[in-house]
Scaffold this active site. Structure first.
Site, PDB file in Angstrom:
ATOM      1  N   ARG A  27       0.819  -1.215   0.000  1.00 19.76           N
ATOM      2  CA  ARG A  27       0.000   0.000   0.000  1.00 19.76           C
ATOM      3  C   ARG A  27       0.854   1.267   0.000  1.00 19.76           C
ATOM      4  O   ARG A  27       0.333   2.363  -0.223  1.00 19.76           O
ATOM      5  CB  ARG A  27      -0.927   0.023   1.219  1.00 19.76           C
ATOM      6  N   ASN A  99      -4.526   7.274   6.867  1.00 22.94           N
ATOM      7  CA  ASN A  99      -4.479   6.922   5.436  1.00 22.94           C
ATOM      8  C   ASN A  99      -5.580   7.719   4.749  1.00 22.94           C
ATOM      9  O   ASN A  99      -6.737   7.669   5.169  1.00 22.94           O
ATOM     10  CB  ASN A  99      -4.724   5.422   5.248  1.00 22.94           C
ATOM     11  N   GLY A 100      -5.235   8.494   3.735  1.00 22.10           N
ATOM     12  CA  GLY A 100      -6.233   9.305   3.029  1.00 22.10           C
ATOM     13  C   GLY A 100      -5.696  10.702   2.782  1.00 22.10           C
ATOM     14  O   GLY A 100      -4.475  10.938   2.855  1.00 22.10           O
ATOM     15  N   LYS A 480      -0.806  -3.149 -23.914  1.00 20.27           N
ATOM     16  CA  LYS A 480      -1.233  -3.953 -22.757  1.00 20.27           C
ATOM     17  C   LYS A 480      -1.181  -5.444 -23.105  1.00 20.27           C
ATOM     18  O   LYS A 480      -0.648  -6.262 -22.372  1.00 20.27           O
ATOM     19  CB  LYS A 480      -2.666  -3.577 -22.324  1.00 20.27           C
ATOM     20  N   GLU A 483       2.546  -6.669 -23.598  1.00 15.35           N
ATOM     21  CA  GLU A 483       3.469  -6.754 -22.464  1.00 15.35           C
ATOM     22  C   GLU A 483       3.120  -7.852 -21.469  1.00 15.35           C
ATOM     23  O   GLU A 483       3.995  -8.335 -20.755  1.00 15.35           O
ATOM     24  CB  GLU A 483       3.605  -5.392 -21.772  1.00 15.35           C
ATOM     25  N   HIS A 499      -3.119   1.680 -46.213  1.00 11.92           N
ATOM     26  CA  HIS A 499      -1.796   2.098 -46.700  1.00 11.92           C
ATOM     27  C   HIS A 499      -0.729   1.057 -46.359  1.00 11.92           C
ATOM     28  O   HIS A 499       0.460   1.341 -46.405  1.00 11.92           O
ATOM     29  CB  HIS A 499      -1.440   3.463 -46.099  1.00 11.92           C
ATOM     30  N   LYS A 598       8.945  -2.412 -13.578  1.00 13.02           N
ATOM     31  CA  LYS A 598       7.907  -1.407 -13.319  1.00 13.02           C
ATOM     32  C   LYS A 598       8.421  -0.001 -13.619  1.00 13.02           C
ATOM     33  O   LYS A 598       7.703   0.865 -14.118  1.00 13.02           O
ATOM     34  CB  LYS A 598       7.450  -1.498 -11.866  1.00 13.02           C
TER      35      LYS A 598
HETATM   36  C1  AGP Z   1       3.186   0.195 -19.020  1.00 11.70           C
HETATM   37  O1  AGP Z   1       2.328  -0.793 -18.654  1.00 11.70           O
HETATM   38  C2  AGP Z   1       4.589  -0.119 -18.811  1.00 11.70           C
HETATM   39  N1  AGP Z   1       4.832  -0.438 -17.472  1.00 11.70           N
HETATM   40  C3  AGP Z   1       5.568   0.925 -19.369  1.00 11.70           C
HETATM   41  O2  AGP Z   1       5.305   1.115 -20.728  1.00 11.70           O
HETATM   42  C4  AGP Z   1       5.516   2.288 -18.670  1.00 11.70           C
HETATM   43  O3  AGP Z   1       4.360   2.962 -19.007  1.00 11.70           O
HETATM   44  C5  AGP Z   1       6.737   3.114 -19.104  1.00 11.70           C
HETATM   45  O4  AGP Z   1       7.891   2.428 -18.736  1.00 11.70           O
HETATM   46  C6  AGP Z   1       6.704   4.515 -18.487  1.00 11.70           C
HETATM   47  O5  AGP Z   1       6.783   4.425 -17.112  1.00 11.70           O
HETATM   48  P1  AGP Z   1       6.527   5.741 -16.220  1.00 11.70           P
HETATM   49  O6  AGP Z   1       5.131   6.184 -16.431  1.00 11.70           O
HETATM   50  O7  AGP Z   1       6.782   5.282 -14.816  1.00 11.70           O
HETATM   51  O8  AGP Z   1       7.515   6.771 -16.659  1.00 11.70           O
END
Ligand code: AGP
Length: 603
Positions: A27, A99-100, A480, A483, A499, A598
């Site tokens: 969280r 929290n909030g 989406k 990945e 095209h 991430k």
């Molecule tokens: C999206 O699902 C991915 N995790 C990736 O494309 C991400 O959006 C990109 O690396 C940018 O990350 P940020 O928004 O933390 O800069």
């Protein structure tokens, strides 16, 4: 979104609170703290960083009878030891974890300072401990409920007072709080994960509930002191499922958190007549902006693309957008009327950061849109609009994409107002943004998304098509699916198919088409006909009640009708759930897709 855990009753080791915090780290994890009561002595220990950092500064053998603890996801004030919770009052006897977001904290703080209170932190939360001090006449419960009545915003709190070591008060409005007692202890927490090691018999407190705990006995009342009886729930989940709130994966949980995340993003964002409020931008001369540079990566880039369409339609400005890995190596032309917007949920993406530095070197000003308070991008930009989506564990962006869009629509509307271009249509869009959590709940509960995913889970290619503002949705849908399911998904402006890309289509290469009832509807319909003529299997997302598209599509997913320029918001959970279910049905872990991180902090 932060994590709260509090324990009171028989003696226990302070490390019990650390273990509880560890369960809540998903969280928020930028700083943590504990206030422990040993007799009438209140000991507060806080540390920046993850819960393990706090463990190193805690006397692990200490035995206490009452303690409140918190792991933080900063919204007000950078992550540091001072802004970490718990927060105390001037006497040092009252401690609060929260929290909030307290919306009216600034005016309350000003009032309290004028009455002689001394504040230590930059947080909104600290006003609560000083208000309780202000209302305290010997009865902690009375002091808390008097305080609750003047707080605006969302909160879940736990409060202790060193003069009453046997008493603990909890309360909620807008943020989750759960309580469970066994024959020795009562435990309060943001969710069941820290509680189920003590008892599986819990009560999910509701908005407006206050829980008064003395030893291992509790009583629930409303904010006026009237006793309330709440039903008990038996928790059958194991701990890892509990962290996911009973969902199979964090990504699915985070998609279901979209309505709540939107509400957090909209807190304090509308004033009179649905006009947007952005005090952070008071210093920016938005009236004179003629050129907007947008820079971001991945999903954030797609959110920027949606803004480009919106801004060009309503703001009479030129909008240039580029992926940051290209932007940073191109010559940058900054004119006095240029505004740069950098979008990054993590706030640490290297290419976006270097792009910001390049703009700054060229004398430009940067507005950042980010989800992480204290991240590098927020520190190096001139101002940051925070997304308040809470931490996102799944690598694939879901609720953060939606909150990026929300902030960008708000920014667009705010600039419309500042530039004197406000019209009824903008009021209508504002109204629909406020109503969006209700509509998104409908979309998320739409079972046809999963059944459509079941029909397409075995394909190896996919083409997403859209027009106008939904070209961005097509690109995001393809990303989406790529990945997390590793399907070769491509996204195209539908008018571009003839095209070249249409050559790809055959019965093995299905199409995902966005065809809302908007000004480009007829064009989209003929594009769908084109793909159908190449024997591609077609799943179409359409506006409720549109029976026509059923005749030319194999699968149709219906969404509620909204203003044509905010369909990217309604389509977001559709593309996220579709990709999620396909990945899950193909046996992959959508939370930890291969080859991805991430936050991409390297070039
Ligand atoms: C999206 O699902 C991915 N995790 C990736 O494309 C991400 O959006 C990109 O690396 C940018 O990350 P940020 O928004 O933390 O800069």
């Amino acid at each position: 979104m932060c994590g709260i855990v509090a324990i009171i009753g028989h003696e226990f080791k302070v490390t019990e609170l650390i273990e509880g915090l560890k369960k809540l780290e998903y969280r928020g994890y930028d700083s943590a703290g504990i206030a422990a009561l040993n007799g009438n002595q209140l000991i507060v220990t806080k540390s920046v960083g993850r819960v393990d950092a706090l463990r190193t500064v805690i006397e692990e053998t200490k035995v206490i009878k009452s303690g409140i603890a918190h792991t933080r996801w900063a919204t007000h004030g950078a992550p540091n030891d001072t802004n970490a919770h718990p927060h105390t009052d001037c006497t040092g006897k009252i401690a609060v974890v929260h929290n909030g977001i307290i919306e009216n904290y600034q005016e309350l703080k000003t009032e309290l300072i004028s009455r002689g209170h001394v504040f230590k932190s930059e947080t909104d939360t600290e006003v609560i401990s000083h208000l309780i001090e202000e209302n305290f006449k010997g009865d902690l419960y009375q002091a808390v409920i008097s305080t609750l009545k003047i707080l605006k915003g969302a909160f879940a709190i736990a409060v202790i007072h060193s003069d009453m070591p046997n008493v603990m008060i909890g309360a909620r409005k807008g943020s989750p709080l759960v309580v469970g007692c066994n024959d020795k202890y009562c435990v309060l927490a943001s969710d069941v994960t820290p509680i189920i090691r003590y008892t599986r018999d819990v009560i999910f407190l509701e908005d407006g509930d206050v829980v008064y705990i003395e030893g291992n006995k509790m009583r629930i009342t409303d904010f006026s002191g009237n006793t309330i009886v709440r039903k008990h729930t038996q928790i059958t989940w194991d701990e890892s499922a509990a962290e996911k709130g009973g969902f199979k994966h964090f990504m699915l949980k985070e998609i279901h958190e979209v309505p709540e995340a939107i509400e957090s993003a909209l807190v304090g964002r509308f004033g009179q007549d649905f006009e947007p409020v952005m005090r952070e931008l008071d210093e920016f001369n938005l009236e004179s902006v003629k050129r907007i540079l947008l820079v971001a990566c991945g999903t954030s880039y797609h959110a920027g693309l949606v803004f480009k369409y919106f801004a060009e339609k309503y703001l009479d400005v030129d909008v240039l957008i580029d992926v940051a890995s290209e932007f940073r190596y191109r010559p940058i032309r900054i004119t006095p009327d240029t505004l740069t917007i950098a979008i990054s949920q993590s706030g640490e993406t290297a290419d976006t950061l270097e792009s910001i530095r390049a703009v700054k070197r060229a004398g430009g000003k940067v507005i950042a849109i980010s989800n992480v308070v204290g991240s590098t991008i927020t520190r190096e930009s001139d101002v940051t609009l925070y997304m308040n989506a809470g931490p996102e564990i799944g690598v694939a962006a879901s609720k953060t994409y939606v909150n990026q869009l929300i902030l960008l629509y708000l920014l667009g509307l705010y600039m419309v107002k500042k530039r004197g271009m406000w019209a009824n249509e903008h009021t209508e869009i504002s109204k629909q943004l406020i109503d969006l959590p209700r509509l998104i709940k409908k979309v998320i509960s739409n079972k046809t998304i999963e059944s459509a995913a079941d029909n397409y889970k075995n394909y190896h290619h996919f083409m997403y098509i859209g027009r106008g503002i939904n070209t961005a949705t097509a690109l995001e849908g393809a990303l989406k699916l790529k990945e997390i399911s590793y399907i070769n998904a491509v996204g195209y402006p539908a008018g571009e198919l003839k095209h070249g890309p249409i050559a790809l289509l055959d019965p093995k290469f299905p199409v995902f088409a966005f065809a809302p009832k908007d000004s480009l509807y007829e064009k989209m319909r003929s594009n769908i006909e084109e793909t159908r003529a190449r024997n591609a299997r077609i799943v179409t997302v359409a506006t409720e009640g549109d029976e026509e598209l059923k005749k030319i599509s194999h699968d149709v997913i219906y969404v509620p009708s909204v203003h044509e320029d905010i369909y990217p918001l309604i389509f977001a959970p559709v593309i996220q759930l579709f990709a999620y279910h396909i990945a899950d049905k193909r046996g992959y872990d959508p939370d930890k897709p291969r080859n991805l991180a991430k936050s991409v902090t390297v070039e």
